[in-house]
Design a protein around this motif. Structure first.
Motif, short mmCIF file in Angstrom:
data_model
loop_
_atom_site.label_atom_id
_atom_site.label_comp_id
_atom_site.label_asym_id
_atom_site.label_seq_id
_atom_site.Cartn_x
_atom_site.Cartn_y
_atom_site.Cartn_z
N MET A 190 0.80 -1.29 -0.08
CA MET A 190 0.21 0.13 0.14
C MET A 190 0.73 1.28 0.09
N ILE A 191 0.24 2.40 -0.47
CA ILE A 191 0.90 3.60 -0.37
C ILE A 191 0.02 4.52 0.46
N TRP A 192 0.38 5.34 1.26
CA TRP A 192 -0.59 6.17 1.87
C TRP A 192 -0.22 7.78 1.59
N TRP A 193 -0.88 8.55 1.00
CA TRP A 193 -0.74 9.90 0.45
C TRP A 193 -1.30 10.78 1.56
N LEU A 194 -0.28 11.79 1.82
CA LEU A 194 -0.65 12.84 2.71
C LEU A 194 -1.18 14.07 2.01
N LEU A 195 -2.29 14.65 2.01
CA LEU A 195 -3.05 15.75 1.37
C LEU A 195 -3.44 16.72 2.04
N PRO A 196 -3.61 17.89 1.70
CA PRO A 196 -3.93 19.14 2.49
C PRO A 196 -5.23 19.03 2.87
N LEU A 197 -5.43 19.56 4.21
CA LEU A 197 -6.75 19.40 4.84
C LEU A 197 -7.70 19.75 4.10
N GLY A 198 -8.91 19.01 4.06
CA GLY A 198 -10.09 19.53 3.25
C GLY A 198 -10.32 19.22 1.67
N THR A 199 -9.29 18.42 1.07
CA THR A 199 -9.12 18.14 0.10
C THR A 199 -9.25 16.60 -0.79
N ALA A 200 -9.28 15.69 0.27
CA ALA A 200 -9.18 14.30 0.05
C ALA A 200 -10.61 13.72 -0.61
N ARG A 201 -11.86 14.37 -0.02
CA ARG A 201 -13.12 13.69 -0.44
C ARG A 201 -13.29 13.17 -1.81
N PRO A 202 -13.03 13.96 -2.79
CA PRO A 202 -13.23 13.76 -4.39
C PRO A 202 -12.45 12.19 -4.44
N LEU A 203 -11.36 12.02 -3.80
CA LEU A 203 -10.55 10.77 -4.02
C LEU A 203 -11.44 9.49 -3.60
N ALA A 204 -12.36 9.86 -2.82
CA ALA A 204 -13.01 8.35 -2.24
C ALA A 204 -13.99 7.73 -3.39
N ALA A 205 -14.03 8.41 -4.62
CA ALA A 205 -14.77 7.92 -5.54
C ALA A 205 -13.70 7.22 -6.61
N VAL A 206 -12.66 7.39 -6.56
CA VAL A 206 -11.57 6.66 -7.34
C VAL A 206 -11.48 5.17 -6.94
N PRO A 207 -11.82 4.50 -8.01
CA PRO A 207 -11.51 2.80 -7.81
C PRO A 207 -9.99 2.62 -7.26
N GLY A 208 -10.02 1.90 -6.27
CA GLY A 208 -8.53 1.60 -5.61
C GLY A 208 -8.13 2.63 -4.55
N ALA A 209 -8.91 3.80 -4.41
CA ALA A 209 -8.35 4.74 -3.27
C ALA A 209 -9.24 4.68 -2.16
N ALA A 210 -8.63 4.96 -1.01
CA ALA A 210 -9.66 5.01 0.31
C ALA A 210 -9.25 6.18 1.02
N VAL A 211 -10.27 6.97 1.41
CA VAL A 211 -10.02 8.03 2.19
C VAL A 211 -10.05 7.76 3.78
N HIS A 212 -9.20 7.85 4.56
CA HIS A 212 -9.44 7.64 5.91
C HIS A 212 -10.01 8.82 6.56
N PRO A 213 -10.79 8.30 7.72
CA PRO A 213 -11.47 9.19 8.44
C PRO A 213 -10.94 10.10 9.05
N ARG A 214 -11.27 11.42 9.47
CA ARG A 214 -10.69 12.18 10.53
C ARG A 214 -10.47 11.39 11.92
N GLY A 215 -9.52 11.49 12.53
CA GLY A 215 -9.28 11.10 13.73
C GLY A 215 -8.49 9.47 13.63
N ALA A 216 -8.55 9.16 12.34
CA ALA A 216 -7.88 7.51 12.33
C ALA A 216 -6.72 7.80 12.57
#
Length: 149
Positions: free
Chosen positions: A72-98
């Motif tokens: 796996m690869i975990w990408w650090l992204l700016p706050l408030g910008t990751a949500r659209p990536l949840a719709a990308v097949p093969g990508a998972a957005v971790h919830p706040r506080g995880a």
């Protein structure tokens, strides 16, 4: 061990001092999603293809975490910008506080290692753009190509 990279990463922990002490004792430390950045996970094949696309397009690549056995690869992204990536097949957005358990920078530990691509330009703490990553993840790569007949 207390480098600017270590200090910067530790700021994502609930207790930055405790994170540094864990790293100094040879253990991984828990960092919290949503404190300093958001986190998107991709499998290794998709993630490495994205790295190639980002480089090909001369996009900045910020720090990311690679897991060997997990592939796996975990990408650090700016706050408030990751949500659209949840719709990308093969990508998972971790919830706040995880929590994610990570090694210190520059050390392979817990089967994970940080990749800091822009160290020479001292931009290692500038995060990858979510828009750039989104584009790179949608680009054709070997796993997604349909074999010709």
């Amino acid at each position: 061990m207390r480098t600017s990279t270590t200090r910067w990463l530790s700021q994502a922990a609930m207790d930055p001092g405790a994170a540094v002490r864990l790293w100094e004792s040879g253990r991984t430390a828990p960092l919290l999603v949503g404190r300093r950045w958001e986190l998107v996970r991709t499998d290794f094949t998709l993630g490495t293809a994205a790295v190639s696309q980002l480089r090909e397009r001369s996009c900045h690549i910020g720090p990311y975490l690679m897991g060997g056995v997990e592939r796996m690869i975990w990408w650090l992204l700016p706050l408030g910008t990751a949500r659209p990536l949840a719709a990308v097949p093969g990508a998972a957005v971790h919830p706040r506080g995880a929590e994610i358990f990570v090694p210190p920078p520059g050390r392979y530990l817990g089967d994970r290692v940080w990749v800091l691509p822009d160290q020479a330009g001292d931009r290692w703490n500038t995060l990858t753009s979510a828009d750039d990553l989104h584009t790179a993840l949608h680009a054709p790569h070997p796993r997604r190509q349909i074999p010709s007949s």
